[in-house]
Every structure is written in C-alpha cells, then in structure tokens.
Scaffold this motif. Structure first.
Motif, short mmCIF file in Angstrom:
data_model
loop_
_atom_site.label_atom_id
_atom_site.label_comp_id
_atom_site.label_asym_id
_atom_site.label_seq_id
_atom_site.Cartn_x
_atom_site.Cartn_y
_atom_site.Cartn_z
N TYR A 194 0.83 -1.21 0.00
CA TYR A 194 0.00 0.00 0.00
C TYR A 194 0.87 1.27 0.00
CZ TYR A 194 -2.95 3.72 1.86
OH TYR A 194 -3.58 4.91 2.05
N GLU A 197 6.24 0.69 -1.03
CA GLU A 197 7.64 0.43 -0.68
C GLU A 197 8.11 -0.87 -1.32
OE1 GLU A 197 8.11 0.86 3.54
OE2 GLU A 197 7.42 2.93 3.49
N SER A 366 12.04 -4.16 1.09
CA SER A 366 12.08 -2.96 0.24
C SER A 366 13.44 -2.79 -0.42
CB SER A 366 11.71 -1.72 1.04
OG SER A 366 12.71 -1.45 2.00
N TRP A 367 14.46 -3.40 0.15
CA TRP A 367 15.78 -3.36 -0.50
C TRP A 367 15.86 -4.40 -1.62
CZ3 TRP A 367 20.37 -6.59 -0.25
CH2 TRP A 367 21.50 -5.99 -0.84
N LEU A 373 7.72 3.66 -4.98
CA LEU A 373 7.45 4.73 -4.02
C LEU A 373 7.71 6.13 -4.57
CD1 LEU A 373 6.94 5.35 -0.97
CD2 LEU A 373 9.40 5.19 -0.67
N TRP A 374 8.81 6.30 -5.27
CA TRP A 374 9.20 7.64 -5.72
C TRP A 374 8.41 8.09 -6.93
CZ3 TRP A 374 12.29 11.09 -3.26
CH2 TRP A 374 12.96 10.61 -2.15
N MET A 375 7.82 7.15 -7.65
CA MET A 375 7.18 7.52 -8.91
C MET A 375 5.64 7.56 -8.85
SD MET A 375 9.77 8.12 -10.81
CE MET A 375 8.82 8.57 -12.24
N VAL A 376 5.07 6.93 -7.85
CA VAL A 376 3.61 6.79 -7.86
C VAL A 376 2.97 7.69 -6.80
CG1 VAL A 376 1.67 5.20 -7.52
CG2 VAL A 376 3.67 4.48 -8.85
N TYR A 377 2.01 8.49 -7.23
CA TYR A 377 1.27 9.41 -6.36
C TYR A 377 -0.19 9.24 -6.73
CZ TYR A 377 5.98 11.30 -6.03
OH TYR A 377 7.34 11.42 -5.84
N GLU A 378 -0.93 8.46 -5.96
CA GLU A 378 -2.29 8.11 -6.39
C GLU A 378 -3.34 9.04 -5.82
OE1 GLU A 378 -2.97 3.92 -5.91
OE2 GLU A 378 -2.14 3.65 -7.89
N GLY B 177 -1.26 8.41 -10.07
CA GLY B 177 -0.63 7.16 -10.45
C GLY B 177 0.85 7.37 -10.69
N GLN B 223 14.63 3.13 2.28
CA GLN B 223 16.06 3.14 1.93
C GLN B 223 16.44 4.57 1.53
OE1 GLN B 223 17.34 0.01 2.05
NE2 GLN B 223 15.36 -1.01 2.11
N HIS B 246 -0.25 14.01 -1.09
CA HIS B 246 -0.06 13.08 0.06
C HIS B 246 1.00 13.62 1.02
CE1 HIS B 246 -2.47 9.81 -1.67
NE2 HIS B 246 -1.91 10.09 -2.82
N ARG B 250 3.78 11.61 3.14
CA ARG B 250 5.08 11.53 2.46
C ARG B 250 6.10 12.55 2.96
NH1 ARG B 250 4.32 8.61 -2.85
NH2 ARG B 250 6.45 9.19 -3.21
#
Lengths: 378, 307
Positions: A194, A197, A366-367, A373-378, B177, B223, B246, B250
C-alpha cells in the motif's frame, strides 16, 4: 541515581504500600537504561529466564524483606527488545510463567513469552493493520511432489492488485504459516505494498513436515523448490520469472534452506532474505557443539564456505545481537560479500524470535524488491 | 488559457464531483487514468464521481498499441528512459552531498559568514536541480527531433482519435498514479498543447504532471536519504506552484528543518502540500478564488496560501 525499587525496598513497605506500588507503576519499569522487573507472590526463588546470549540465562530476583515482593534490576541497552519468562520455584516445583504484571507478549510455535522493550524502542507502525491498506488474499495450493512422493500444501499471498496481464515478483518463504501467525507477514505485506515500498508481490508460504531435516541444507528440498514449486507457480500465476524477481526467504533453519537452495540452483533465485540463519560451521574437522540436528547444517555450511560460487544477486542478512547465532552470521558476511553478490547486513538488539524477524521485513523486502514509491502518487 | 483545478488525493475523500458541479460542467469529461497503467480501464468509480459522462482517453492502452506497431519508436524510447535513469542516478549522487552540506550549515547559522555559506550551499543545490532539468529536457528534445514522434503514422492515428474525443468534451480530468508514465504519455499524445484549451481538473500525479517541473519526494523512504529530487519537466501549464500530493504521509511536516529546506530550495516556486480535501484554482497560472491550499514556508511551518 537511586532507583525507585531500591528506595521502596529500603522503606520496609507493608502490603498496602506494595499494592499502591503495583497500581502506580507499570512493570517492567524503565529508569534510563535500567529496567526493574517485579513479581509478587509466595515463592522460594524467582528468576528471570531470558534468551540473551552472553548473559547467564537465569537471573535471580531479590525478595523485599518480610514481604512477598520480588525484584530484579537489569541493564537493557537502548532500542532493545527482549523476550523472557519468570521461573517460579516453590519447594520441589518449578514453573515458567508469563510475567503477570506485563501485558506485552509475543507468540511463537512453543507458546508465548513476555516482552520487555528497552528505552527508545518503538513498535514499527507498519507492523500493525492499516485500515487504508488494501488487504491481499490467501489461497491454498497443493503440489504433487515427485521429490518427496507426496502432496505438499502451500499457501499463497496474492496482492489485492494482482493483474493477470502483469508480471509480478515472487517470494518463496520457508515456515510460511509461522511467518503469518507470529510475524504478521500478511499485514506487513499489505502495508508495504500500500505504501508502494514494495511492488505487488506474490508470496508462496511453504512449510515442511520435517523442517529440521529438509531445511538443513538438504538437496531434495532444494530440488522440490526449484524444480517443482517454482515451475508450478510460474505456470499458474502471472510471475516474472527473471532471477531478479524471484526471491527466497527464511529464518533460522529456513535461512539455511534458502541459501542452500540458491547455492544448488545458482542463477535461479536472485533475491535472498536470510534472517538469523543457523549457519553453524567448523574451521577444523566436523565436530561442533550444537548437537546432532546441526550435523547436516555444518556439512552444508562448510561446503558452502569452501566453494560459495555466486548463488544469488542480492542478499539481505539480518541477525539479533542477543542470539547465539550472531557469531555465525557475522562470519558469513565477508564470505557472501566476496562472492560478488550485493549484500546488506543488519543487526538488531533483539533475539532469535519471530518479532525480530517481523521487524526486519520492511528494510529487507524494500531493499530486495524496491517498490514504485518515488514515482507513484495516487 | 486553461482553467485548472488541482485537488488533493481522491481515493479516500473524493471531491471531484463537487468541483464538476460547481464549475457547472455540462457535458462529457475526458478522463486520463494512464498513471494507473494496466488498471487504466478500472475507472467505474471515477466515472461515477464525474457524473457518468466520462470518455476515457485510454492513453496507456493507446501507447501500448503504438509501441507494438512501431518497435523502432519503442526501442528509441527504451533508450531514452535508460539515459534518463542514468542521468537521475548521477544527479542523485551529487544531490545527496549538496543537501548534506545544506543540512550541516543549517545547524550553525550563528555567524554572518555561516549564513552566507548556507545561501551559497542552497545556490549549489538549485544549480544542480536546474542542470538536471536542462539535461533531461535536452534528452527529450533530441529524442523528439530524431524520431519525429508527432509525424509517425502509428502516433498520428492514435492522436487523431484522442483529438476527436477531446473535441467533444467540456473538461479533462487527470488522475494520479505513476507520474513518469503519465507525463510521458501526455507528451506523446501532444496534450501539453491541447490541454491549454480546456478546463482541467487534476490530482496527485496528475497535478504534478501539469506543472513546470516534476519533483519526486518522500521524507522517510525505507532506503536512502529521502531527498526530494527533480525528475524532469512537466507540461508547463503553471509554474508558480509545486504540488506535493499526500504531504501528510510523504513529508515529515513536523520537521521544521526539512520543511524549511524544501521551501527555500525550490524558490521562487511555492511548495504546496496537497492533502485530502485541498484545492487550488488556477487561472492564467495564478491562484484564483475558491482555493483552499497551504504552502511550506522558509521558517519550516505550513501556512495558508495567500491569494
């Protein structure tokens, strides 16, 4: 600093004052890095039975004179997490009990232990159910194993966003049902997916009817996973079968089984999550102190140390510093690194238990399987 | 010029229906859900919020179609993505050190000299951000020039269909997305220009994609250092604001130093946290009436957004 319990003991308390003490404080009681354990009841001896390697495993309580109150003062470093029981001795009878004054417990296949947190320890919130997280579902699968000549059951964790048109990474977990029961694996996966990560991961939760044999570096177990379980899952599910998307995970003997399987099938399982691995070995001969159950483990680990090859691509190795296996895990680190694999090693102030393994999952998963995480903003 | 409404995330507290009602949009609304990738078509709930009069532009499906018909373009795009990844990796290496310097200097601002040094450290970070943005823009321009994206038959046919749908729509709703996928497809279909003629309602990654530049962020990833990083240019429909969807989950909004660094680093843009229920109305790129937004400030707090 004069500790509260010592002041109290010196005050020659009466029963009503002991009642007040127990009502007014929570126990175990923290003062800096000093922890006070308390037990109230008639006994001849009271002892703390803990699982911290390097300290005497039995620590005697002191009785407050003329009372039924017992206490023990114990140094517990910051961010520690310790599981324990109380040993109560009355005449010839000895029983191990949960600490009646401590509501915190942790379960394992043998029952439950009381849990004491050192100063600064914070229960990771991602281990707790999040109502916003979309829960994955569990399904059962039976595989007819030619290797073992019987049907083997496993459970599947399927992420809520499983899509047949997509190729999902796959993680095969040893002692899977125990990870579900005692390490909240399903909740952790729901939360990490969710939070983006980790990607929506398919997880195969395997178990063995004879884990101390099959997980001890056994070639048949490796064959079962690599030649039966993995092809079945790839055929049935939308799995990305490139090595970088296929992982093995296990704790204790399960970590040995994970490494041994990857070692026997190099280039197949590109991700390894090894927790508190029982990597017992010898430097001269085969004799060791860990009993006959470990004989095949020692044989495997010695073979691995002689010819490690390059079993995988990325390895996350975790171990508690309060467990006896810390020596073996620290010894394993340079060896794994020398193979050319990308290795991350993490120690925790914890022991050989399921909640320690639970709390390493975020960093490890997550490693090994970084999410969007860095690319998706829903 | 487009009328733009930027919203907070819509999953848990959808407000897009209120906006549609308030703007009195009486007609079909084009939906862009390409950021959802293979889930693009799972838009029933969104259609309900948009009063059912939705035409999904299906940019993700169309993109896949183009790439299957035009392997040369796909190969070139794969190469571009790979070059961008490498540029991002190198920029990140420099950025980690440059931001570490800012944080160290933030801790010792007693002397005038230290304040001056800090200002220079911020300049160094801004220069890195600008250089990276320029590098990515250069890569994209070279790609477009070399491969003539808009002229290719595979693209032209799909663009034509998209244009026809847009023609009959009164507004465009752009969901969140994957921001990289979203902005790549919006550009491939030439929507950067076409959107300027429409009312646009966008949220999360959709809001990020419309701005002058896209900044990726997460203060506490499992990380790494959690340093916000410039990803590349957006569609450029507005430039004054930098949306942070968010933000509550975030960003470490209670960490004044982190908030202050973010606010100062991206000046003159205004960093706008976009949480559930928040809304920015933009007209000619400026804040219009009816907005209910906040901004990150240089003193590390979060303040109401001035009109």
């Amino acid at each position: 600093m004069r500790l509260a319990i010592r002041e109290f003991a010196a005050s020659e308390p009466i029963a009503a004052e002991i009642d007040d003490l127990l009502d007014g404080f929570s126990f175990p009681h923290q003062e800096g890095t000093t922890t006070t354990f308390v037990y109230r009841g008639e006994a001849d001896h009271v002892r703390l039975r803990h699982f911290i390697y390097g300290l005497p495993s039995s620590q005697p309580f002191q009785r407050v004179a003329e009372t039924d109150l017992w206490y023990l003062v114990f140094e517990l470093p910051e961010r520690s997490r310790v599981e324990y029981k109380l040993e109560i001795v009355r005449g010839e009878e000895t029983e191990w009990i949960l600490d009646p004054l401590n509501p915190r417990t942790a379960r394992d296949p043998f029952g439950a232990n009381s849990v004491c947190h050192g100063p600064g320890y914070v229960l990771p919130e991602w281990t707790q159910p999040d109502p916003d997280a979309r829960p994955g579902r569990l399904e059962s699968l039976t595989i007819a194993s030619g290797v073992f000549g019987e049907k083997r059951k496993l459970q599947l964790y399927l992420p809520e966003r499983l899509r047949p048109t997509r190729q999902h990474p796959l993680l095969v977990v040893h002692d899977g049902p125990d990870f579900l029961r005692y390490s909240a694996l399903s909740t952790v996966l729901d939360n990490l997916i969710y939070r983006l990560e980790i990607p929506p991961l398919i997880v195969a939760l395997t178990e063995s009817p004879s884990r101390l044999v099959e997980y001890a570096g056994d070639a048949a177990h490796a064959r079962h996973l690599a030649e039966e379980v993995l092809p079945t899952l790839v055929a049935k599910l939308p799995v990305d079968d490139t090595p970088s998307s296929i992982g093995l995970m296990g704790a204790s003997f399960g970590a040995v089984a994970s490494l041994a399987t990857a070692w026997r099938y190099p280039g197949t399982f590109g991700r390894l999550l090894l927790l508190s691995g029982s990597f017992a070995f010898t430097d001269i001969g085969d004799q060791h102190q860990r009993g006959p159950t470990f004989d095949p483990v020692v044989r495997f680990v010695n073979s691995f140390r002689n010819e490690p090859g390059k079993p995988s691509e990325k390895v996350f190795l975790g171990c508690g510093i309060y467990e006896s296996l810390i020596y073996e895990n620290r010894s394993m680190l340079p060896l794994l690194q020398a193979t050319g694999m990308d290795v991350r090693y993490v120690e925790a102030r914890d022991g050989h238990n399921w909640e320690n393994w639970r709390e390493r999952l975020r960093e490890g998963l997550s490693w090994l399987f970084p999410g969007p995480l860095w690319m998706v903003y829903e | 010029m487009a009328r733009i409404v930027l919203l907070g995330p819509q999953r848990l507290r959808p407000t897009v229906r209120e906006i549609v009602d308030e703007l009195a949009i009486s007609g079909p609304i084009a939906a862009v859900t390409a950021g959802w990738q293979e889930r693009e078509q799972e838009d029933d709930e969104l259609a309900e919020h948009l009063r059912g009069s939705t035409r999904n532009l299906e940019l993700y499906r169309r993109g896949e179609r183009i790439f299957s018909e035009d392997p040369e373009l796909l190969a070139a795009l794969t190469e571009l993505r790979s070059a961008r990844r490498e540029a991002q990796r190198l920029y990140r290496l420099s950025l980690d050190h440059a931001l570490a310097a800012v944080r160290s200097l933030e801790d010792q601002r007693e002397s005038e000299l230290a304040v001056e040094e800090l200002a220079e450290a911020f300049d160094a970070v801004r220069a890195l951000d600008a250089r990276h943005l320029e590098r990515v823009s250069r890569l994209q321009t070279a790609f477009r020039k070399r491969w003539g994206t808009a002229r290719r038959r595979s693209v032209r046919r799909q663009r034509h269909e998209v244009d026809a749908i847009l023609e009959g729509c009164k507004a465009v709703a752009i969901a969140g997305g994957h921001v990289g996928v979203l902005v790549e497809l919006l550009s491939l279909f030439g929507l950067d220009e076409r959107l300027r003629r429409h009312t646009v309602i966008a949220w999360s990654a959709g809001a990020m994609a419309l701005g002058q530049r896209i900044v990726l962020f997460h203060d506490s990833p499992p990380q790494g250092f959690g340093n916000a990083e410039v990803w590349g240019p957006g569609l450029g429909l507005f430039s004054r604001f930098l949306p942070f969807p968010h933000a509550r989950t975030r960003l470490l909004v209670a960490d004044r130093q982190r908030v202050a660094i973010l606010a100062r680093r991206f000046l003159p843009q205004i960093c706008v946290p976009m949480d559930d229920g928040e809304r920015l109305n933009l007209s000619v790129g400026r804040l219009a009436r009816g907005s209910s937004g906040r901004r990150l400030t240089r003193d590390g707090t979060i303040a109401e957004l001035d009109p």
